[in-house]
Design a protein around this motif. Structure first.
Motif, PDB file in Angstrom:
ATOM      1  N   VAL A   1       3.286  22.759   3.666  1.00 11.45           N
ATOM      2  CA  VAL A   1       2.070  21.680   3.142  1.00 11.45           C
ATOM      3  C   VAL A   1       3.103  20.361   3.190  1.00 11.45           C
ATOM      4  N   ILE A   2       4.414  20.297   2.952  1.00 10.00           N
ATOM      5  CA  ILE A   2       5.088  18.952   3.091  1.00 10.00           C
ATOM      6  C   ILE A   2       4.860  18.562   4.552  1.00 10.00           C
ATOM      7  N   ALA A   3       5.137  19.356   5.648  1.00  4.40           N
ATOM      8  CA  ALA A   3       4.953  18.938   7.106  1.00  4.40           C
ATOM      9  C   ALA A   3       3.532  18.471   7.202  1.00  4.40           C
ATOM     10  N   ASP A   4       2.627  19.100   6.605  1.00  2.00           N
ATOM     11  CA  ASP A   4       1.130  18.678   6.826  1.00  2.00           C
ATOM     12  C   ASP A   4       0.955  17.208   6.118  1.00  2.00           C
ATOM     13  N   GLN A   5       1.500  17.089   5.221  1.00  2.00           N
ATOM     14  CA  GLN A   5       1.282  15.910   4.362  1.00  2.00           C
ATOM     15  C   GLN A   5       1.852  14.607   5.295  1.00  2.00           C
TER      16      GLN A   5
ATOM     17  N   PHE B   1       0.692  -1.364  -0.085  1.00  2.00           N
ATOM     18  CA  PHE B   1       0.170  -0.111  -0.001  1.00  2.00           C
ATOM     19  C   PHE B   1       0.881   1.178  -0.013  1.00  2.00           C
ATOM     20  N   GLY B   2       0.718   2.099  -1.158  1.00  2.00           N
ATOM     21  CA  GLY B   2       1.434   3.344  -1.236  1.00  2.00           C
ATOM     22  C   GLY B   2       1.098   4.442  -0.888  1.00  2.00           C
ATOM     23  N   MET B   3       1.856   5.526  -0.259  1.00  2.00           N
ATOM     24  CA  MET B   3       1.570   6.940  -0.080  1.00  2.00           C
ATOM     25  C   MET B   3       2.624   7.687  -0.532  1.00  2.00           C
ATOM     26  N   VAL B   4       2.083   8.944  -0.719  1.00  2.00           N
ATOM     27  CA  VAL B   4       3.324   9.959  -1.272  1.00  2.00           C
ATOM     28  C   VAL B   4       3.062  11.283  -0.379  1.00  2.00           C
ATOM     29  N   ALA B   5       4.138  11.880  -0.053  1.00  2.00           N
ATOM     30  CA  ALA B   5       4.245  13.267   0.362  1.00  2.00           C
ATOM     31  C   ALA B   5       4.984  14.168  -0.547  1.00  2.00           C
ATOM     32  N   LEU B   6       4.379  14.794  -1.231  1.00  2.00           N
ATOM     33  CA  LEU B   6       4.878  15.567  -2.462  1.00  2.00           C
ATOM     34  C   LEU B   6       5.612  16.513  -2.067  1.00  2.00           C
TER      35      LEU B   6
ATOM     36  N   VAL C   1      11.791  17.692   5.756  1.00  2.00           N
ATOM     37  CA  VAL C   1      11.728  16.423   5.862  1.00  2.00           C
ATOM     38  C   VAL C   1      12.641  15.856   7.130  1.00  2.00           C
ATOM     39  N   ALA C   2      13.582  16.387   7.231  1.00  2.00           N
ATOM     40  CA  ALA C   2      14.808  15.713   8.198  1.00  2.00           C
ATOM     41  C   ALA C   2      14.145  15.830   9.574  1.00  2.00           C
ATOM     42  N   ASN C   3      13.337  17.104   9.842  1.00  2.00           N
ATOM     43  CA  ASN C   3      12.835  17.096  11.211  1.00  2.00           C
ATOM     44  C   ASN C   3      11.714  16.063  11.422  1.00  2.00           C
ATOM     45  N   ALA C   4      10.844  16.033  10.329  1.00  2.00           N
ATOM     46  CA  ALA C   4      10.021  14.795  10.508  1.00  2.00           C
ATOM     47  C   ALA C   4      10.411  13.446  10.565  1.00  2.00           C
TER      48      ALA C   4
ATOM     49  N   ARG D   1      11.866  21.617 -15.411  1.00  2.00           N
ATOM     50  CA  ARG D   1      11.377  22.934 -14.829  1.00  2.00           C
ATOM     51  C   ARG D   1      10.896  22.485 -13.474  1.00  2.00           C
ATOM     52  N   PHE D   2      11.318  23.215 -12.345  1.00  2.00           N
ATOM     53  CA  PHE D   2      11.137  22.865 -11.027  1.00  2.00           C
ATOM     54  C   PHE D   2      10.570  23.800 -10.183  1.00  2.00           C
ATOM     55  N   VAL D   3       9.398  23.311  -9.548  1.00  2.00           N
ATOM     56  CA  VAL D   3       8.396  23.940  -8.491  1.00  2.00           C
ATOM     57  C   VAL D   3       8.527  23.433  -7.235  1.00  2.00           C
ATOM     58  N   PRO D   4       9.045  24.049  -5.927  1.00  2.00           N
ATOM     59  CA  PRO D   4       8.943  23.346  -4.921  1.00  2.00           C
ATOM     60  C   PRO D   4       7.568  23.695  -4.228  1.00  2.00           C
ATOM     61  N   VAL D   5       7.389  22.545  -3.532  1.00  3.20           N
ATOM     62  CA  VAL D   5       5.995  22.489  -2.552  1.00  3.20           C
ATOM     63  C   VAL D   5       6.478  23.314  -1.219  1.00  3.20           C
TER      64      VAL D   5
END
Length: 268
Positions: free
Chosen positions: A64-68, A36-41, A95-98, A56-60
């Motif tokens: 929002v990352i922490a909320d995911q 079963f897979g999940m993604v944090a974008l 991400v490291a903090n999470a 072409r690169f757009v950061p989230v």
């Protein structure tokens, strides 16, 4: 068919719009491997056909990352987590903090270094942050040819012996199990990867399927390893199984109008 609860895997990665790589490839791989897979974008990446198919690169947004991640770790306890493209120092810090908070038991790092959509200085800051904050948390790391040089400090990797030396150096620096990927970058008829965990050294070799890299191969390899670890496999068995999976996917690759094809995740 068994109705028992599936293993759960999470990928923390970017979106790649064409579906060949990134979190799209990860989720398809998880499905194909029966977890079963999940993604944090973390970011949104799209190829630019008007600029030599660069990124072409757009950061989230970091919140929002922490909320995911909060939602995912509150709902489930992942059996394994894969880290793909993060892209900026602030994303890496988030991400490291999470990861330090939630302490996943199996952490696989696909160390995406140098985003083609970033300026060199920003990319270097990102690379250094990844090595300082994420690499020490990883249980298993899957660097490609370039990343193996960057992480080992070697100036070149021209042979299987060089790849072995790189894998050993990366293990010594990080403590992680290493699968150093030679792929099609090394001369010779075989696609060679080197597994090293500090005690066991194994060269994983299969005949090359063509001479050109296939989009999504690295993402899918790390995702397949993550899936196998989630199901309880040992690191070596996970790497062996993942290499077989990726070889089949390259053989079944999807042609495109771009100058590269995409790996196809085959159910097994």
């Amino acid at each position: 068919m068994s109705n028992s609860a599936p293993a759960i895997a999470l990928t923390i990665a970017g979106s790649e719009a064409t579906g060949g790589a990134g979190c799209q490839a990860d989720l398809k791989t998880f499905q194909a491997r029966g977890v079963f897979g999940m993604v944090a974008l973390t970011c949104i990446v799209s190829f630019d056909p008007k600029n030599d198919w660069g990124h072409r690169f757009v950061p989230v947004d970091p919140e929002v990352i922490a909320d995911q991640l909060e939602a995912e770790f509150s709902c489930y306890t992942p059996d394994a987590v894969k880290i793909g493209m993060l892209g900026t120092p602030v994303t890496i810090e988030t991400v490291a903090n999470a990861l330090r908070q939630y302490e996943p038991k199996n952490l696989v790092l696909d160390p995406v270094l140098i985003c083609k959509g970033q300026e060199p200085g920003a990319a270097l800051d990102t690379d250094n942050a990844l090595k300082a904050q994420i690499l020490p948390l990883a249980k298993l790391v899957t660097p490609n040819h370039f990343e193996s040089m960057a992480l080992s400090g070697m100036n070149s990797i021209e042979s299987v012996d060089d790849l072995v030396a790189a894998a050993k150096a990366i293990h010594e620096k990080s403590g992680a199990v290493v699968l150093a990927k030679g792929g099609v970058r090394l001369e010779g008829p075989d696609a060679v990867d080197v597994f090293y965990d500090g005690a066991t050294l194994e060269v994983l070799s299969v005949p090359k399927v063509g001479e050109h890299a296939v989009s999504g191969a690295g993402c899918s390899l790390a995702a397949a390893i993550t899936a196998e670890l989630a199901k309880g496999a040992s690191p070596l068995d996970a790497c062996r199984s993942a290499k077989d999976f990726v070889t089949q996917g390259i053989e079944a690759r999807v042609g495109s109008n771009a100058p590269f094809d995409a790996l196809r995740q085959i159910n097994s």
